[in-house]
Design an enzyme around this catalytic site. Structure first.
Site, PDB file in Angstrom:
ATOM      1  CE  LYS A 208       3.174   2.983 -12.230  1.00  0.00           C
ATOM      2  NZ  LYS A 208       1.875   3.245 -12.832  1.00  0.00           N
ATOM      3  CD  GLU A 214      -0.312   1.498   3.120  1.00  0.00           C
ATOM      4  OE1 GLU A 214       0.528   2.063   2.358  1.00  0.00           O
ATOM      5  OE2 GLU A 214      -1.483   1.888   3.239  1.00  0.00           O
ATOM      6  N   GLY A 270      -1.022   0.247 -11.583  1.00  0.00           N
ATOM      7  CA  GLY A 270      -0.860  -0.759 -10.533  1.00  0.00           C
ATOM      8  C   GLY A 270      -1.855  -1.899 -10.657  1.00  0.00           C
ATOM      9  NE  ARG A 271      -7.362   1.234 -11.528  1.00  0.00           N
ATOM     10  CZ  ARG A 271      -6.793   2.406 -11.299  1.00  0.00           C
ATOM     11  NH1 ARG A 271      -5.863   2.518 -10.359  1.00  0.00           N
ATOM     12  NH2 ARG A 271      -7.125   3.479 -11.990  1.00  0.00           N
ATOM     13  CD  GLU A 356      -6.582   2.091  -6.891  1.00  0.00           C
ATOM     14  OE1 GLU A 356      -5.732   1.654  -7.677  1.00  0.00           O
ATOM     15  OE2 GLU A 356      -6.407   2.118  -5.655  1.00  0.00           O
ATOM     16  CG  HIS A 387     -25.404 -22.758   2.062  1.00  0.00           C
ATOM     17  ND1 HIS A 387     -26.512 -23.486   2.434  1.00  0.00           N
ATOM     18  CD2 HIS A 387     -24.904 -23.363   0.954  1.00  0.00           C
ATOM     19  CE1 HIS A 387     -26.657 -24.511   1.599  1.00  0.00           C
ATOM     20  NE2 HIS A 387     -25.697 -24.455   0.688  1.00  0.00           N
ATOM     21  CE  LYS A 507      -1.379   6.345  -1.405  1.00  0.00           C
ATOM     22  NZ  LYS A 507      -0.628   6.417  -2.659  1.00  0.00           N
TER      23      LYS A 507
HETATM   24  O1  F6P Z   1      -3.961   2.513  -3.688  1.00  0.00           O
HETATM   25  C1  F6P Z   1      -3.282   3.384  -4.510  1.00  0.00           C
HETATM   26  C2  F6P Z   1      -2.166   2.727  -5.248  1.00  0.00           C
HETATM   27  O2  F6P Z   1      -1.466   3.703  -5.915  1.00  0.00           O
HETATM   28  C3  F6P Z   1      -2.642   1.647  -6.219  1.00  0.00           C
HETATM   29  O3  F6P Z   1      -3.100   2.123  -7.408  1.00  0.00           O
HETATM   30  C4  F6P Z   1      -1.435   0.817  -6.323  1.00  0.00           C
HETATM   31  O4  F6P Z   1      -1.743  -0.411  -6.882  1.00  0.00           O
HETATM   32  C5  F6P Z   1      -1.001   0.747  -4.885  1.00  0.00           C
HETATM   33  O5  F6P Z   1      -1.278   2.038  -4.377  1.00  0.00           O
HETATM   34  C6  F6P Z   1       0.433   0.368  -4.637  1.00  0.00           C
HETATM   35  O6  F6P Z   1       1.330   1.266  -5.195  1.00  0.00           O
HETATM   36  P1  F6P Z   1       2.851   0.898  -5.377  1.00  0.00           P
HETATM   37  O7  F6P Z   1       2.955  -0.268  -6.292  1.00  0.00           O
HETATM   38  O8  F6P Z   1       3.479   2.128  -5.948  1.00  0.00           O
HETATM   39  O9  F6P Z   1       3.427   0.568  -4.021  1.00  0.00           O
END
Ligand code: F6P
Length: 542
Positions: A208, A214, A270-271, A356, A387, A507
């Protein structure tokens, strides 16, 4: 309208009182008193049958929970979301994931502008692209067709696509491979591409913000990997990378042509984004028609949530039951137990959606909530969990409300398998609710010393969700159900379920630590003594 603090709401106080009486009542008694309970406390809507009769509730509990919903202004809060009000108050954003699955004929205003045409314009671009990739018309730089799609993203830009890729595998194009890279651990990327041919691989960089550490690190490694497989021809990037983002300038800076960018909007969290362009990998896998069917399923549940009376409203009932156990019985978790192998990543997906969203300690106006919020959601597909951890649910000392999810038909009918699977799910909820008394155990000839070990106390609550089959539409309904269930819980606590400030501190600290790990010279460390020692040890070991 201002809503009184939780503890000042009459229904909250009445529920506390009511809980004191009800906690001693066993589900055995409740079922014995009312032979119709199993069908009376059930509701069917949008293709989902919810049996909530095996919950520790009476009609009075339900009436008080519904009163709590009313005193918490749930109706107004639902309307505010659907109307596009900026209910994500700490970020001053609307929360309009429901617009992502609205039909073309709908009209949903955001800042006075109807967003539905924009949503459908992106869906059409996605569909056109997905068709080109699936048919082989979209070719890689060397003219080979794309056989591998690698989604790079994390959190909401990963978990939904991963979950859907598993859930809808039966519908997916089996001649293609779909992989997902999320972790900044280099192993994730390395393992995802080790057997792939760069000439046949398409990367979808999903973020987003397009700034997430990452994802940007993995995307840079993907570009290096691609160029290494393409004799360094930079022009190859355009045929092998597309982006899904709200941030066009950053996408361009990365080197992806914004003509190959699929957008979404800041009113999609995002979620809550698996049905936005973040679902591009899903659409390529299952095709635009199945994707549309999934969106229709989401929409069906949205309509049910928006319009059904609360006492027949599945997300409302499930949300209120979650409150009942979390806040009155002190249950800390909810187990989600899908008896459907294709839903094996569903609990992991729900962890971000639920935790979240509702892992918050203050209300929207910054006051302490004054009660526990967001229960911990976890789970595994049945029968594997049986199990492993079910022992604790049956005979442990904790109360763990369970959501069982089952389907009447399997996509892979095989001998007796489905009957055996369903026999297990029904048996588990029955055993949890009714248990086995000492008298029953003794009557089986069990020696006295063994009896206590073989007693099942029962009175352990569960919901059972029964659906026909795991189709794209059913998946949409199920995800929307949990989205709205989370909303209901947040509305009662008056928290903002749509921000996630809790991920920021870690972060920021990581950014500070990176140069301390990478620098050649021994850094001057000013952390606490534990963090300093760990950094020094890592530097000496690496
Ligand atoms: O973990 C925090 C967060 O902002 C989530 O809400 C989001 O889904 C994720 O990082 C990834 O963010 P982006 O889509 O901006 O890379």
């Amino acid at each position: 309208m201002s809503i009184p603090a939780l503890q000042a709401r009459p229904a909250w106080l009445a529920l506390k009182q009511h809980h004191r009486q009800l906690r001693r009542v066993h589900l055995r008694q409740l079922f014995a008193r009312d032979p119709q309970r199993g069908t009376r406390l059930a509701v069917e809507a949008a293709g989902i049958y919810l049996d909530y009769s095996k919950n520790r509730i009476t009609d009075e509990t339900l009436q008080l929970l519904l009163q709590l919903a009313q005193e918490s202004g749930l109706r107004g809060q639902i309307d505010a979301m659907f109307r596009g009000d900026r209910i994500n108050s700490s970020e001053q954003r609307s929360v309009l994931h429901v617009a992502l699955r609205a039909p073309r004929t709908a009209r949903i205003l955001h800042d006075g502008r109807d967003v539905v045409p924009e949503v459908h314009a992106v869906l059409e671009r996605m569909a056109a692209f997905a068709r080109r990739v699936r048919s082989g018309e979209w070719q890689g730089h060397t003219g080979r067709r794309i056989r591998n799609v690698v989604n790079i993203g994390i959190g909401g830009s990963d978990l939904g696509p991963v979950m859907a890729s598993e859930a809808l595998k039966h519908y997916s194009e089996r001649s293609m491979r779909f992989r997902f890279v999320s972790n900044v651990d280099g192993t994730d990327f390395t393992e995802a591409v080790r057997d792939l041919d760069a000439e046949e691989t398409l990367f979808i960089v999903s973020s987003k913000t397009f700034t997430t550490l990452e994802t940007m690190t993995n995307a840079a490694s993907a570009r290096d990997w691609l160029l290494a497989g393409m004799r360094g021809e930079a022009a190859a990037v355009a045929r092998h990378f597309v982006a899904v983002s709200t941030n066009a300038p950053e996408v361009a800076k990365f080197g992806i042509d914004t003509a190959n960018m699929f957008g979404f909007w800041d009113w999609v969290g995002g979620r809550y984004s698996m049905d936005s362009a973040i679902g591009l990998s899903t659409m390529i896998a299952i095709g635009p028609e199945h994707f549309q069917a999934m969106l229709a399923g989401f929409h069906e549940m949205d309509e049910h949530f928006r319009s059904a009376p609360f006492d027949r409203n599945i997300p409302v009932l499930m949300g209120l039951l979650a409150i009942w156990y979390n806040n009155f019985f002190g249950a800390q978790t909810v187990a989600v137990l899908p008896y459907e192998q294709y839903l094996k990543r569903f609990p992991a997906y729900l962890q971000q959606l639920t935790m979240e969203s509702n892992g918050k300690q203050v209300t929207r106006d910054g006051q302490p909530v004054g009660s526990d919020t967001g229960p911990i959601y976890w789970g595994e597909p049945g029968t594997n969990g049986q199990h492993s951890f079910y022992q604790l649910i049956h005979q442990g000392t904790r109360l763990i409300p369970c959501d069982f999810i089952a389907f009447a038909r399997s996509a892979n009918p095989l001998g007796r398998h489905q009957d055996l699977l369903l026999a297990n799910v029904f048996a588990q909820s029955e055993a949890l609710a009714f248990g086995k008394t000492a008298r029953q155990v003794k009557a089986e000839g069990t020696p006295d010393w063994l009896v206590p070990h073989r007693v099942f106390p029962g009175n352990r609550p569960s919901n059972t969700l029964l659906l026909e089959a795991l189709t794209p539409a059913a998946l949409g309904r199920l995800v929307a159900l949990y989205e709205h269930n989370v909303f209901v819980q947040g509305a009662i606590w008056q928290i903002n379920s749509f921000d996630q400030w809790g991920v920021e501190l870690g972060k920021a600290l990581a950014q500070r630590i990176v140069p301390e790990l990478e620098g050649a010279a021994e850094p001057e460390l000013a952390h606490d003594s534990s963090t300093n020692a760990l950094i020094r040890r890592y530097r000496s070991l690496k």
